[in-house]
Design a protein around this motif. Structure first.
Motif, PDB file in Angstrom:
ATOM      1  N   MET A 212       6.289  10.766  35.071  1.00  0.00           N
ATOM      2  CA  MET A 212       5.203   9.669  34.494  1.00  0.00           C
ATOM      3  C   MET A 212       3.679   9.904  34.671  1.00  0.00           C
ATOM      4  SD  MET A 212       7.305   7.322  33.127  1.00  0.00           S
ATOM      5  CE  MET A 212       6.352   5.811  33.191  1.00  0.00           C
ATOM      6  N   PHE A 213       3.299  10.576  35.783  1.00  0.00           N
ATOM      7  CA  PHE A 213       2.087  10.541  35.850  1.00  0.00           C
ATOM      8  C   PHE A 213       1.313  11.808  35.325  1.00  0.00           C
ATOM      9  CE2 PHE A 213       2.633   7.773  39.873  1.00  0.00           C
ATOM     10  CZ  PHE A 213       1.524   6.945  39.396  1.00  0.00           C
ATOM     11  N   LYS A 216      -0.204  11.857  30.360  1.00  0.00           N
ATOM     12  CA  LYS A 216      -1.445  12.122  29.625  1.00  0.00           C
ATOM     13  C   LYS A 216      -1.372  13.582  29.415  1.00  0.00           C
ATOM     14  CE  LYS A 216      -6.073  11.059  30.128  1.00  0.00           C
ATOM     15  NZ  LYS A 216      -7.082  10.517  30.685  1.00  0.00           N
ATOM     16  N   ASN A 219       0.984  14.820  26.694  1.00  0.00           N
ATOM     17  CA  ASN A 219       0.476  14.042  25.611  1.00  0.00           C
ATOM     18  C   ASN A 219      -0.721  15.126  25.065  1.00  0.00           C
ATOM     19  OD1 ASN A 219       1.651  11.883  25.746  1.00  0.00           O
ATOM     20  ND2 ASN A 219       0.067  10.706  26.421  1.00  0.00           N
ATOM     21  N   ALA A 220      -1.617  15.717  25.809  1.00  0.00           N
ATOM     22  CA  ALA A 220      -2.588  16.674  25.321  1.00  0.00           C
ATOM     23  C   ALA A 220      -2.118  18.004  25.327  1.00  0.00           C
ATOM     24  CB  ALA A 220      -3.735  16.791  26.295  1.00  0.00           C
ATOM     25  N   VAL A 222       0.615  19.144  23.434  1.00  0.00           N
ATOM     26  CA  VAL A 222       1.258  19.209  22.261  1.00  0.00           C
ATOM     27  C   VAL A 222       0.159  20.301  21.338  1.00  0.00           C
ATOM     28  CG1 VAL A 222       2.590  17.140  22.551  1.00  0.00           C
ATOM     29  CG2 VAL A 222       0.497  16.959  21.172  1.00  0.00           C
ATOM     30  N   LEU A 231      -9.562  18.749  26.366  1.00  0.00           N
ATOM     31  CA  LEU A 231      -9.706  17.439  26.512  1.00  0.00           C
ATOM     32  C   LEU A 231      -9.751  16.424  27.954  1.00  0.00           C
ATOM     33  CD1 LEU A 231      -6.785  16.748  23.625  1.00  0.00           C
ATOM     34  CD2 LEU A 231      -8.967  15.787  23.556  1.00  0.00           C
ATOM     35  N   GLY A 232     -10.136  17.585  28.813  1.00  0.00           N
ATOM     36  CA  GLY A 232     -10.473  17.078  29.953  1.00  0.00           C
ATOM     37  C   GLY A 232      -9.128  17.181  31.000  1.00  0.00           C
ATOM     38  N   ILE A 233      -8.065  18.005  30.540  1.00  0.00           N
ATOM     39  CA  ILE A 233      -6.655  17.918  31.250  1.00  0.00           C
ATOM     40  C   ILE A 233      -6.966  19.067  32.303  1.00  0.00           C
ATOM     41  CG2 ILE A 233      -4.181  18.158  31.354  1.00  0.00           C
ATOM     42  CD1 ILE A 233      -5.339  15.515  30.160  1.00  0.00           C
ATOM     43  N   ASN A 279       3.563   8.862  22.800  1.00  0.00           N
ATOM     44  CA  ASN A 279       2.982   8.703  24.167  1.00  0.00           C
ATOM     45  C   ASN A 279       4.117   9.262  25.088  1.00  0.00           C
ATOM     46  OD1 ASN A 279       1.488   8.574  26.603  1.00  0.00           O
ATOM     47  ND2 ASN A 279       0.770   6.578  25.725  1.00  0.00           N
ATOM     48  N   VAL A 281       4.178   8.474  27.956  1.00  0.00           N
ATOM     49  CA  VAL A 281       4.379   7.259  29.106  1.00  0.00           C
ATOM     50  C   VAL A 281       5.723   6.673  28.353  1.00  0.00           C
ATOM     51  CG1 VAL A 281       3.739   4.847  29.328  1.00  0.00           C
ATOM     52  CG2 VAL A 281       2.430   6.798  30.114  1.00  0.00           C
TER      53      VAL A 281
ATOM     54  N   SER B  59     -13.600  19.707  34.222  1.00  0.00           N
ATOM     55  CA  SER B  59     -13.353  19.808  32.433  1.00  0.00           C
ATOM     56  C   SER B  59     -13.114  18.243  32.088  1.00  0.00           C
ATOM     57  CB  SER B  59     -11.844  20.656  32.541  1.00  0.00           C
ATOM     58  OG  SER B  59     -10.906  20.214  33.398  1.00  0.00           O
ATOM     59  N   ARG B  60     -13.124  17.403  33.104  1.00  0.00           N
ATOM     60  CA  ARG B  60     -12.903  16.005  32.581  1.00  0.00           C
ATOM     61  C   ARG B  60     -14.137  15.589  31.969  1.00  0.00           C
ATOM     62  NH1 ARG B  60      -9.374  11.422  33.380  1.00  0.00           N
ATOM     63  NH2 ARG B  60     -10.887   9.689  32.399  1.00  0.00           N
ATOM     64  N   SER B  63     -15.292  17.431  28.672  1.00  0.00           N
ATOM     65  CA  SER B  63     -14.470  16.827  27.794  1.00  0.00           C
ATOM     66  C   SER B  63     -15.339  15.854  27.230  1.00  0.00           C
ATOM     67  CB  SER B  63     -13.074  16.550  27.956  1.00  0.00           C
ATOM     68  OG  SER B  63     -13.097  15.364  28.778  1.00  0.00           O
ATOM     69  N   PHE B  76       2.704  20.768  18.581  1.00  0.00           N
ATOM     70  CA  PHE B  76       4.213  20.579  18.858  1.00  0.00           C
ATOM     71  C   PHE B  76       4.634  19.150  18.673  1.00  0.00           C
ATOM     72  CE2 PHE B  76       7.739  19.908  21.837  1.00  0.00           C
ATOM     73  CZ  PHE B  76       8.660  20.955  21.354  1.00  0.00           C
ATOM     74  N   ILE B  90      -8.026  11.187  24.379  1.00  0.00           N
ATOM     75  CA  ILE B  90      -7.651  11.466  25.775  1.00  0.00           C
ATOM     76  C   ILE B  90      -8.761  11.238  26.746  1.00  0.00           C
ATOM     77  CG2 ILE B  90      -6.631  13.069  26.953  1.00  0.00           C
ATOM     78  CD1 ILE B  90      -4.525  13.548  24.979  1.00  0.00           C
ATOM     79  N   PRO B  91      -9.651  11.980  26.512  1.00  0.00           N
ATOM     80  CA  PRO B  91     -10.790  12.031  27.709  1.00  0.00           C
ATOM     81  C   PRO B  91     -11.275  10.748  28.172  1.00  0.00           C
ATOM     82  CG  PRO B  91     -11.401  13.518  26.162  1.00  0.00           C
ATOM     83  CD  PRO B  91     -10.324  12.789  25.329  1.00  0.00           C
ATOM     84  N   GLN B 143     -13.482  12.671  19.590  1.00  0.00           N
ATOM     85  CA  GLN B 143     -13.509  12.693  20.850  1.00  0.00           C
ATOM     86  C   GLN B 143     -14.847  12.132  21.418  1.00  0.00           C
ATOM     87  OE1 GLN B 143     -12.061  16.644  22.094  1.00  0.00           O
ATOM     88  NE2 GLN B 143     -13.021  16.606  24.119  1.00  0.00           N
TER      89      GLN B 143
END
Lengths: 337, 226
Positions: A212-213, A216, A219-220, A222, A231-233, A279, A281, B59-60, B63, B76, B90-91, B143
């Protein structure tokens, strides 16, 4: 986006799972009046009562195992599908369950366990190690093999390779060991002992929570690893998380219940088709409940057959058509990969 | 190869506008882009962003400052276009990745600005390649970053779609005061596509902000005319 449809789906799945649980605990098998079942579960009866042992050990525990094992496999399948960008990925096809099987086989037949001792913990560790090993081999190969289909073939080959190794172990194993392994291979939710169930449920629930954690990040993901990073992941951390969570979930289930096929691929596919949300989640709990549903439904069928049908036969009978149906339906929507 | 010098450069400062990154295959365009994104460690030299070296950004944090578009859109799942655009948020989202009303409004505004409103409810996988890339660029706009980097965004697009993408980038850079950097091999229309040029030639990066000179510089670099 959360939509009403997903909330309805979540509630509907939850109610169905609870109903099946009640059915499995209250009615299937030996003829015990439902009021007695209730009073036993309410704590009004003592442990010495043979009905208590029967209800709790043979009905309640295995039902709980069936739900959490099914749910765990579904989540492992979902995460692997996103990670490998392949709608046909799952712990079974990718050889992760096979890796766990190898660990189990080594403990049961390889003489690692002394006869008569409780080798449960050792099997768990060996199973997780085997699953991790298989995943690492896959990750290594996936660096060179970019084609999705090829990776699945590699996973299948891993599976064959492991069964060849297991066959070699059969040669040196005695009859009791061989029998233990073969029975385990048929799959069953009934073999988790009362002393082990807490470990099992904690293992599965921590997998659910951790995933669950990771929602996000999934999600990114994909969009692929490069986009996820932009995207900051923290993609490195996510990768480690994915490897650990899927190994623990798949290995945990495989060690305790046998190599259960089809739930891991079929459920995420179905949920993604039915759910409106993208999402994770939402998708993760939906998958858990969907897997739990398929798990306990299969167990109800097994028990209606007086335990004569092996679990893996039932999951294959239900799961394979679902997978074929979704492949046909999905052909269009996944054409882009 | 690790430690190999790709090119040298004088100090270049980029503020806003559209910058084209041009160079032959293997000249170091992609490595340069990856360095800006913090994916590649510089062996020498420095890239700084808002006064600080780029390696210092997590990276956060990065972004929220830089969005990126790669040449091939890949997804996907069977997301709707609106969901793909929302991935750009997302960020700015909490750990559960839930979309706020503000996110949805912003996405709809972006879609309106780049005229893909009619696609919002469509499935991403059902779009044409050109539409897909427009959506991916829209996702980068969502973004809300000051900088957008595009790695050969029009590599797989036909002439009409490429023109549309370029016009869009120019418009956004101007109206929203963004810095847009894109790498490209289509040098014929550069003077219309961008207002600044980063040209990697002979292990040297040349900067020019005079569109009238682009043609001459490129002809010289690629030895198109003698």
């Amino acid at each position: 986006m959360k939509s009403k449809r997903d909330i309805v789906l979540l509630v509907a799945l939850l109610i169905t799972v609870v109903l099946l649980l009640l059915l499995n605990v209250g009615f299937v098998g030996a003829d015990i009046p439902f009021s007695d079942v209730l009073s036993i579960l309410g704590g009004e009866s003592s442990v010495e009562n043979p009905s208590w042992t029967y209800i709790v050990e043979h009905r309640l525990l295995r039902s709980v195992v069936a739900i959490s094992a099914g749910g765990a496999l579904a989540i492992a399948g979902l995460i692997l599908q996103v990670f490998f960008r392949n709608p046909l990925a799952g712990p079974g096809v990718l050889g992760i369950s096979s890796g766990a099987s190898l660990g189990v086989a080594a403990v049961i037949m390889g003489g690692f366990a002394q006869q008569g001792t409780d080798h449960a913990n050792m099997t768990v560790m060996a199973g997780i190690a085997g699953a991790c090993g298989a995943l690492f081999i896959l990750l290594f190969i996936s660096r060179y093999v970019k084609n999705q289909l090829t990776l699945l073939v590699v996973g299948l080959m891993l599976g064959y390779f492991v069964s060849a190794l297991v066959n070699i172990m059969f040669l040196s194993a005695d009859q009791a060991e061989t029998r233990e392994y073969v029975l385990w291979g048929l799959g069953s939710f009934a073999d988790v002992k009362r002393t082990e169930i807490l470990t099992f449920v904690i293992l599965m629930c921590s997998g659910l929570l951790t995933s669950m954690f990771m929602s996000k990040g999934l999600n990114a993901l994909v969009l692929g690893s490069d986009y996820a990073k932009s995207l900051g992941i923290n993609t490195k951390l996510l990768r480690v998380g994915i490897i650990i969570v899927t190994s623990v979930l798949a290995a945990g289930v495989t060690v305790y219940c046998g190599p259960i096929s089809f739930i891991g691929i079929a459920v995420p596919q179905l949920i993604r088709l039915i759910s409106k949300s993208s999402n994770h989640v939402w998708i993760i709990p939906l998958c858990f409940l969907g897997g739990g549903f398929l798990g306990i439904a299969s167990d109800v069928i097994v028990r209606f057959s007086d335990n004569s049908l092996p679990l893996n036969t039932v999951t294959a009978l239900i799961g394979a058509p679902i997978i074929i149906w979704t492949i046909i339906k999905m052909n269009k929507s996944f054409a882009g990969i | 190869m690790a430690g190999q010098l790709l090119f040298t450069s004088n100090k270049v400062e980029l503020k806003t506008g559209v910058v084209a990154l041009v160079g032959r295959n293997g000249s170091g365009k992609s490595t340069f882009i990856r360095s800006i994104l913090g994916d590649h460690e510089l062996t020498s030299g420095e890239i700084s962003l808002d006064g600080g070296p780029i390696e210092k950004y997590s990276s956060r944090d990065l972004s929220k400052k830089i969005a990126v578009v790669y040449s091939k859109p890949q997804l996907f799942g069977d997301h709707k276009v609106q969901e793909v655009l929302l991935l750009g948020r997302i960020p700015h989202q909490n750990i559960w990745g839930t979309n706020s009303q503000k996110d949805i409004e912003l996405v709809q505004n972006v879609a309106k600005n780049i005229s893909i409103e009619h696609l919002l409810k469509k499935k991403f996988q059902s779009l044409s390649d050109g539409e897909k890339q427009l959506v991916m660029i829209g996702r980068a706009f969502c973004q809300s970053t000051g900088i957008i980097i595009l790695d050969e965004p029009a590599a797989f697009l036909d002439v009409v779609n490429r023109k549309e993408v370029m016009a869009l980038l120019k418009k956004v850079a101007k109206t929203e005061k963004k810095l847009v950097i894109f790498s490209t091999h289509h040098v014929e229309t550069l003077q219309d596509d961008c207002d600044q040029l980063l040209l990697i030639e002979n292990k040297e990066m040349i900067f020019s902000s005079n569109p009238n000179k682009f043609k001459e510089l490129i002809s010289k670099a690629f030895k198109l005319e003698s």
